[in-house]
Design an enzyme around this catalytic site. Structure first.
Site, PDB file in Angstrom:
ATOM      1  N   HIS A  77       1.556   5.091  -8.722  1.00 48.19           N
ATOM      2  CA  HIS A  77       0.248   5.238  -9.455  1.00 48.19           C
ATOM      3  C   HIS A  77      -1.116   5.019  -8.719  1.00 48.19           C
ATOM      4  O   HIS A  77      -2.216   5.438  -9.198  1.00 48.19           O
ATOM      5  CB  HIS A  77       0.178   4.195 -10.746  1.00 48.19           C
ATOM      6  CG  HIS A  77      -0.489   4.540 -11.648  1.00 48.19           C
ATOM      7  ND1 HIS A  77      -0.088   4.043 -13.199  1.00 48.19           N
ATOM      8  CD2 HIS A  77      -1.221   5.700 -12.277  1.00 48.19           C
ATOM      9  CE1 HIS A  77      -0.649   4.636 -14.183  1.00 48.19           C
ATOM     10  NE2 HIS A  77      -1.273   5.558 -13.620  1.00 48.19           N
ATOM     11  N   ASP A  80       0.397   2.096 -19.795  1.00 48.58           N
ATOM     12  CA  ASP A  80       1.004   1.249 -18.640  1.00 48.58           C
ATOM     13  C   ASP A  80       1.498  -0.011 -19.012  1.00 48.58           C
ATOM     14  O   ASP A  80       0.793  -0.512 -19.893  1.00 48.58           O
ATOM     15  CB  ASP A  80       0.301   1.246 -17.487  1.00 48.58           C
ATOM     16  CG  ASP A  80       0.826   1.190 -16.183  1.00 48.58           C
ATOM     17  OD1 ASP A  80       1.731   0.575 -16.078  1.00 48.58           O
ATOM     18  OD2 ASP A  80       0.372   1.646 -15.036  1.00 48.58           O
ATOM     19  N   HIS A 119       1.300  -2.238 -16.605  1.00 46.60           N
ATOM     20  CA  HIS A 119       0.702  -2.939 -15.898  1.00 46.60           C
ATOM     21  C   HIS A 119      -0.856  -2.706 -15.865  1.00 46.60           C
ATOM     22  O   HIS A 119      -1.160  -1.331 -16.321  1.00 46.60           O
ATOM     23  CB  HIS A 119       1.135  -2.793 -14.428  1.00 46.60           C
ATOM     24  CG  HIS A 119       2.776  -3.035 -14.158  1.00 46.60           C
ATOM     25  ND1 HIS A 119       3.666  -2.061 -14.513  1.00 46.60           N
ATOM     26  CD2 HIS A 119       3.407  -4.041 -14.036  1.00 46.60           C
ATOM     27  CE1 HIS A 119       5.006  -2.411 -14.438  1.00 46.60           C
ATOM     28  NE2 HIS A 119       4.806  -3.731 -14.140  1.00 46.60           N
ATOM     29  N   ASP A 146      -2.899  -2.597 -13.301  1.00 45.45           N
ATOM     30  CA  ASP A 146      -3.424  -2.150 -11.954  1.00 45.45           C
ATOM     31  C   ASP A 146      -4.755  -2.200 -11.439  1.00 45.45           C
ATOM     32  O   ASP A 146      -5.389  -1.446 -11.012  1.00 45.45           O
ATOM     33  CB  ASP A 146      -2.873  -0.476 -12.110  1.00 45.45           C
ATOM     34  CG  ASP A 146      -1.438  -0.128 -12.055  1.00 45.45           C
ATOM     35  OD1 ASP A 146      -0.749  -1.091 -11.922  1.00 45.45           O
ATOM     36  OD2 ASP A 146      -1.068   1.003 -12.745  1.00 45.45           O
ATOM     37  N   HIS A 191      -0.293   0.892  -5.116  1.00 49.53           N
ATOM     38  CA  HIS A 191      -0.386   1.312  -6.541  1.00 49.53           C
ATOM     39  C   HIS A 191      -0.458   0.119  -7.678  1.00 49.53           C
ATOM     40  O   HIS A 191      -0.538   0.406  -8.912  1.00 49.53           O
ATOM     41  CB  HIS A 191       1.133   1.755  -6.813  1.00 49.53           C
ATOM     42  CG  HIS A 191       2.303   0.420  -7.216  1.00 49.53           C
ATOM     43  ND1 HIS A 191       3.211   0.580  -7.905  1.00 49.53           N
ATOM     44  CD2 HIS A 191       2.530  -0.832  -6.559  1.00 49.53           C
ATOM     45  CE1 HIS A 191       3.871  -0.310  -8.032  1.00 49.53           C
ATOM     46  NE2 HIS A 191       3.279  -1.347  -7.353  1.00 49.53           N
ATOM     47  N   ASP A 245       2.132   5.996 -17.465  1.00 49.86           N
ATOM     48  CA  ASP A 245       3.103   5.586 -16.450  1.00 49.86           C
ATOM     49  C   ASP A 245       4.508   5.361 -17.403  1.00 49.86           C
ATOM     50  O   ASP A 245       4.544   4.879 -18.451  1.00 49.86           O
ATOM     51  CB  ASP A 245       2.463   4.127 -16.254  1.00 49.86           C
ATOM     52  CG  ASP A 245       3.353   3.634 -14.878  1.00 49.86           C
ATOM     53  OD1 ASP A 245       4.775   3.844 -14.799  1.00 49.86           O
ATOM     54  OD2 ASP A 245       2.793   2.937 -13.850  1.00 49.86           O
ATOM     55  N   ASP A 260       6.617   3.309 -16.868  1.00 47.10           N
ATOM     56  CA  ASP A 260       7.166   2.186 -17.128  1.00 47.10           C
ATOM     57  C   ASP A 260       6.287   1.374 -18.427  1.00 47.10           C
ATOM     58  O   ASP A 260       6.783   0.223 -18.759  1.00 47.10           O
ATOM     59  CB  ASP A 260       7.124   1.393 -16.042  1.00 47.10           C
ATOM     60  CG  ASP A 260       5.802   0.814 -15.507  1.00 47.10           C
ATOM     61  OD1 ASP A 260       4.609   0.947 -16.316  1.00 47.10           O
ATOM     62  OD2 ASP A 260       5.574   0.671 -14.468  1.00 47.10           O
ATOM     63  N   GLU A 288       5.391   7.607 -11.845  1.00 52.47           N
ATOM     64  CA  GLU A 288       6.236   6.649 -11.396  1.00 52.47           C
ATOM     65  C   GLU A 288       7.851   7.092 -11.906  1.00 52.47           C
ATOM     66  O   GLU A 288       8.549   6.037 -12.009  1.00 52.47           O
ATOM     67  CB  GLU A 288       6.000   5.441 -12.011  1.00 52.47           C
ATOM     68  CG  GLU A 288       4.686   4.623 -11.582  1.00 52.47           C
ATOM     69  CD  GLU A 288       4.898   3.897 -10.234  1.00 52.47           C
ATOM     70  OE1 GLU A 288       5.939   3.835  -9.924  1.00 52.47           O
ATOM     71  OE2 GLU A 288       3.719   3.401  -9.773  1.00 52.47           O
TER      72      GLU A 288
END
Length: 284
Positions: free
Chosen positions: A85, A108, A110, A112, A125, A212, A214, A257
């Site tokens: 990312h 996402d 996360h 980030d 990332h 993303d 994930d 990702e």
């Protein structure tokens, strides 16, 4: 018209499988029309453990920004298939340089938004939002592609958060960024959250969408390097994309990702290819 740009970047995370993302996708779909921006590998002289592979990540992101901004100038909508990312620093910067007021949605697990002082890993990332908002200690990150922040905190939305570091939580609250944890989405319903998000983006001219893999349940989409239990279904993320594409002015998108080394029966790869086609339908 949609233009698909691919990058095999992995040095923002150092998960080797990410470097094979485009190869596997093109094996599965030889007709996938990609303009490839290869990851730039530089000599690393900074050697700050808080900013691993710094020079390579910056160079790759800058190269992506230049190519992506060319597409904006040609009145095309760039869709970026990226490795880690970190490269979204370049794609968002290109969008910001091309529009009056940019909104960003980060789909996402996360946030980030780590900086050098909060990162637990030193992997960049986990820092692209901090760089794009201009809050890192690094001038090179904050001023990537052009000097200054790329968008305002009040013009950003997170959805699907499930793994947020303590320092990141401080930034989310301090900056007042609209964010939806996964539990809230489950409790309130995805449709209700999306209705609010669409209204939120009425304050901007255009929207950049960064998805993303994930953000989804790793039981369903296993080909990710940093899986987090729970998360969206593939159908959920397609619902999000449709809501944004139909109700906001989307100027560019990321799919990030995808790690083929961790995939099972190409489930994640097929999701990426299906998502490209879903988006393409809106730009014919």
């Amino acid at each position: 018209m949609l233009k698909v740009i691919g990058c095999n970047n992995h040095l923002g995370e150092t998960a080797p499988g990410l470097a094979g993302n485009l190869t596997r996708l093109q094996e599965l779909n030889p007709q996938l029309d990609l303009e490839v921006v290869a990851e730039t590998v530089c000599e690393h002289v900074k050697n700050d453990p808080r900013l691993k592979n710094f020079e390579s990540v910056v160079a790759t992101s800058e190269n992506l920004a230049k190519v992506s901004q060319e597409k904006h100038a040609e009145k095309l909508t760039p869709l970026h298939i990226l490795g880690d990312h970190a490269a979204a620093m370049g794609t968002v910067a290109a969008a910001s340089a091309s529009v009056e007021t940019l909104g960003v949605i980060w789909i996402d697990a996360h946030a980030d938004i780590n900086t050098e002082s909060t990162t637990p890993s030193g992997h960049i990332h986990g820092m692209p939002i901090a760089a794009l908002l201009g809050i890192t200690e690094s001038v090179e990150l904050n001023d990537l592609h052009f000097a200054g922040p790329k968008f305002k905190p009040e013009h950003m939305v997170y959805i699907g958060l499930r793994d947020v570091d303590p320092g990141e939580k401080v930034y989310l609250e301090k900056l007042g960024i609209l964010h939806y944890y996964w539990d809230e989405v489950v409790e309130r319903g995805l449709a209700a959250c999306l209705e609010e998000i669409v209204k939120h983006f009425q304050a901007v001219d255009r929207v950049h969408v960064s998805l993303d893999l994930d953000s989804m349940d790793p039981e369903l989409i296993p080909g990710v390097s940093v899986p987090v239990p729970g998360g969206f279904t593939p159908a959920d993320t397609h619902q999000i994309l449709r809501a944004l594409l139909e109700n906001t002015s989307v100027c560019s998108l990321d799919l990030v990702e995808y790690n083929p080394e961790l995939d099972v029966d190409d489930v994640s790869a097929k999701y990426v290819l299906e998502t490209v086609e879903l988006i393409r339908e809106y730009y014919k």
